[in-house]
Every structure is written in structure tokens, then in C-alpha cells.
Design a protein around this motif. Structure first.
Motif, mmCIF file in Angstrom:
data_model
loop_
_atom_site.group_PDB
_atom_site.id
_atom_site.type_symbol
_atom_site.label_atom_id
_atom_site.label_comp_id
_atom_site.label_asym_id
_atom_site.label_seq_id
_atom_site.Cartn_x
_atom_site.Cartn_y
_atom_site.Cartn_z
ATOM 1 N N GLU A 112 33.146 -15.286 12.794
ATOM 2 C CA GLU A 112 33.531 -15.034 11.405
ATOM 3 C C GLU A 112 34.082 -16.275 10.710
ATOM 4 O O GLU A 112 34.896 -16.194 9.793
ATOM 5 C CB GLU A 112 34.480 -13.834 11.311
ATOM 6 N N ILE A 113 33.629 -17.447 11.167
ATOM 7 C CA ILE A 113 33.927 -18.701 10.474
ATOM 8 C C ILE A 113 33.090 -18.757 9.205
ATOM 9 O O ILE A 113 33.546 -19.219 8.166
ATOM 10 C CB ILE A 113 33.627 -19.912 11.386
ATOM 11 N N LEU A 114 31.865 -18.262 9.302
ATOM 12 C CA LEU A 114 31.004 -18.136 8.138
ATOM 13 C C LEU A 114 31.488 -16.917 7.358
ATOM 14 O O LEU A 114 31.444 -15.802 7.859
ATOM 15 C CB LEU A 114 29.549 -17.951 8.563
ATOM 16 N N THR A 115 31.980 -17.133 6.159
ATOM 17 C CA THR A 115 32.588 -16.032 5.397
ATOM 18 C C THR A 115 31.644 -15.417 4.381
ATOM 19 O O THR A 115 31.959 -14.392 3.793
ATOM 20 C CB THR A 115 33.865 -16.516 4.678
ATOM 21 N N SER A 116 30.501 -16.024 4.167
ATOM 22 C CA SER A 116 29.513 -15.471 3.250
ATOM 23 C C SER A 116 28.952 -14.178 3.826
ATOM 24 O O SER A 116 28.913 -13.998 5.049
ATOM 25 C CB SER A 116 28.372 -16.482 3.063
ATOM 26 N N ASP A 117 28.504 -13.275 2.965
ATOM 27 C CA ASP A 117 27.870 -12.063 3.480
ATOM 28 C C ASP A 117 26.420 -12.327 3.870
ATOM 29 O O ASP A 117 25.768 -11.474 4.463
ATOM 30 C CB ASP A 117 27.949 -10.909 2.467
ATOM 31 N N SER A 118 25.907 -13.528 3.573
ATOM 32 C CA SER A 118 24.554 -13.923 3.943
ATOM 33 C C SER A 118 24.594 -15.044 4.973
ATOM 34 O O SER A 118 25.557 -15.800 5.044
ATOM 35 C CB SER A 118 23.779 -14.414 2.721
ATOM 36 N N PHE A 119 23.510 -15.138 5.742
ATOM 37 C CA PHE A 119 23.346 -16.214 6.719
ATOM 38 C C PHE A 119 22.024 -16.892 6.397
ATOM 39 O O PHE A 119 20.986 -16.230 6.247
ATOM 40 C CB PHE A 119 23.331 -15.637 8.130
ATOM 41 N N CYS A 120 22.071 -18.225 6.239
ATOM 42 C CA CYS A 120 20.871 -19.001 5.904
ATOM 43 C C CYS A 120 20.938 -20.365 6.591
ATOM 44 O O CYS A 120 21.177 -21.373 5.954
ATOM 45 C CB CYS A 120 20.729 -19.156 4.390
ATOM 46 N N PRO A 121 20.736 -20.396 7.895
ATOM 47 C CA PRO A 121 20.855 -21.668 8.625
ATOM 48 C C PRO A 121 19.728 -22.639 8.259
ATOM 49 O O PRO A 121 18.566 -22.413 8.573
ATOM 50 C CB PRO A 121 20.769 -21.226 10.082
ATOM 51 N N TRP A 122 20.094 -23.711 7.577
ATOM 52 C CA TRP A 122 19.115 -24.665 7.076
ATOM 53 C C TRP A 122 18.286 -25.293 8.179
ATOM 54 O O TRP A 122 17.123 -25.618 7.976
ATOM 55 C CB TRP A 122 19.815 -25.770 6.285
ATOM 56 N N SER A 123 18.873 -25.499 9.362
ATOM 57 C CA SER A 123 18.158 -26.189 10.426
ATOM 58 C C SER A 123 17.406 -25.245 11.365
ATOM 59 O O SER A 123 16.796 -25.694 12.334
ATOM 60 C CB SER A 123 19.138 -27.045 11.242
ATOM 61 N N ALA A 124 17.408 -23.952 11.081
ATOM 62 C CA ALA A 124 16.716 -22.994 11.952
ATOM 63 C C ALA A 124 15.208 -23.194 11.881
ATOM 64 O O ALA A 124 14.657 -23.526 10.829
ATOM 65 C CB ALA A 124 17.071 -21.564 11.558
ATOM 66 N N ARG A 125 14.566 -22.975 13.012
ATOM 67 C CA ARG A 125 13.100 -23.006 13.032
ATOM 68 C C ARG A 125 12.597 -21.872 13.911
ATOM 69 O O ARG A 125 13.237 -21.510 14.899
ATOM 70 C CB ARG A 125 12.564 -24.354 13.495
ATOM 71 N N VAL A 126 11.468 -21.309 13.548
ATOM 72 C CA VAL A 126 10.860 -20.225 14.321
ATOM 73 C C VAL A 126 10.313 -20.810 15.615
ATOM 74 O O VAL A 126 9.562 -21.788 15.594
ATOM 75 C CB VAL A 126 9.714 -19.541 13.535
ATOM 76 N N ILE A 127 10.711 -20.211 16.756
ATOM 77 C CA ILE A 127 10.183 -20.663 18.034
ATOM 78 C C ILE A 127 9.319 -19.599 18.714
ATOM 79 O O ILE A 127 8.639 -19.888 19.689
ATOM 80 C CB ILE A 127 11.301 -21.140 18.989
ATOM 81 N N ALA A 128 9.344 -18.362 18.186
ATOM 82 C CA ALA A 128 8.503 -17.297 18.744
ATOM 83 C C ALA A 128 8.436 -16.151 17.750
ATOM 84 O O ALA A 128 9.363 -15.910 16.993
ATOM 85 C CB ALA A 128 9.064 -16.806 20.071
#
Length: 134
Positions: A112-128
């Protein structure tokens, strides 16, 4: 009278078993597995054919909107184990533009360090992309 109670108990038990087995043995969802460098992995259910196609195209290396963004639901989900949260699949979208407030790693959501109600990790990439529609 005892026979009636026994029949009623058997019927209730049958409904309970049907309900439990239906939850456990439900259809397997199609999911995208994401990796965040130095931040672990997380999984999001893909609920439309368009989202499945988009995730598959990203996996294939196509240049599309790539940042997953969705509303965080702070309760466990079998698709995002071992985390105690998941992204509401009805809110998932892929974008290239987000606010910094929702960027982070899965552990930030967990703690709960991320306090936004949304999550949008800029560095995420699809691996499967996994599941029946994959």
C-alpha cells in the motif's frame, strides 16, 4: 419426520457441494503475465477478445500501447497469486500515457505504498498469455 429432515439435510448438502465445486472447477480465465524489471511479476485477467489480441500482439513484439492500467481491487484473486490484490479486469486498458501516481511495482501495491486506486507500471512488459483463448 426424521426422514423429512434427512432429505432436507441431503438437499442442502447437495446444493452446497454444487456451489463449492462450481467455484473451484470454474472455467480457467485467459490471463496476461507481466514482468516489471527489478519488481517481479503480476497477472491480469483478459476479459475481451480485443484485450487477448492486444496482449498477444505485445508478446509478439508489435509496437502498440503497452502500459497496463486498471483499478486495484484489494482482495485476493486466483489469477494474481501470490499477491493479495488484483486488477479489476473490466477496467483494464493498454495505454502509453498515464499519471506518475499509478506507476510502480507489484510490491508497492501489496504494501500500500502506491496510494492511487489505479496501477499502471510503466516498465511492465507482457511475458506470457495463458488460458483457453491464448
Amino acid at each position: 419426520m426424521n426422514r423429512g429432515r434427512a432429505l432436507l439435510a441431503a438437499a442442502v448438502a447437495g446444493v452446497a457441494l454444487t456451489t463449492v465445486s462450481g467455484c473451484i472447477a470454474g472455467p480457467e480465465p485467459t490471463v496476461a503475465v507481466f514482468e516489471v524489471p527489478s519488481g517481479g511479476q503480476f497477472t491480469i485477467e483478459l476479459v475481451t477478445p480485443e484485450l487477448v489480441e492486444h496482449a498477444q500482439a505485445l508478446l509478439a513484439g508489435e509496437n502498440l500501447a503497452a502500459v497496463p492500467q486498471g483499478v486495484v481491487v484489494r482482495e485476493s484473486s486466483s489469477v494474481n497469486m501470490p499477491w493479495s490484490w488484483h486488477i479489476d479486469p473490466a477496467t483494464l486498458e493498454f495505454t502509453n500515457i498515464t499519471t506518475e501516481a499509478c506507476d510502480g511495482i507489484p510490491q508497492y501495491v501489496e504494501d500500500e505504498i502506491l496510494t492511487s486506486d489505479s496501477f499502471c507500471p510503466w516498465s511492465a512488459r507482457v511475458i506470457a498469455v495463458e488460458g483457453p483463448d491464448a
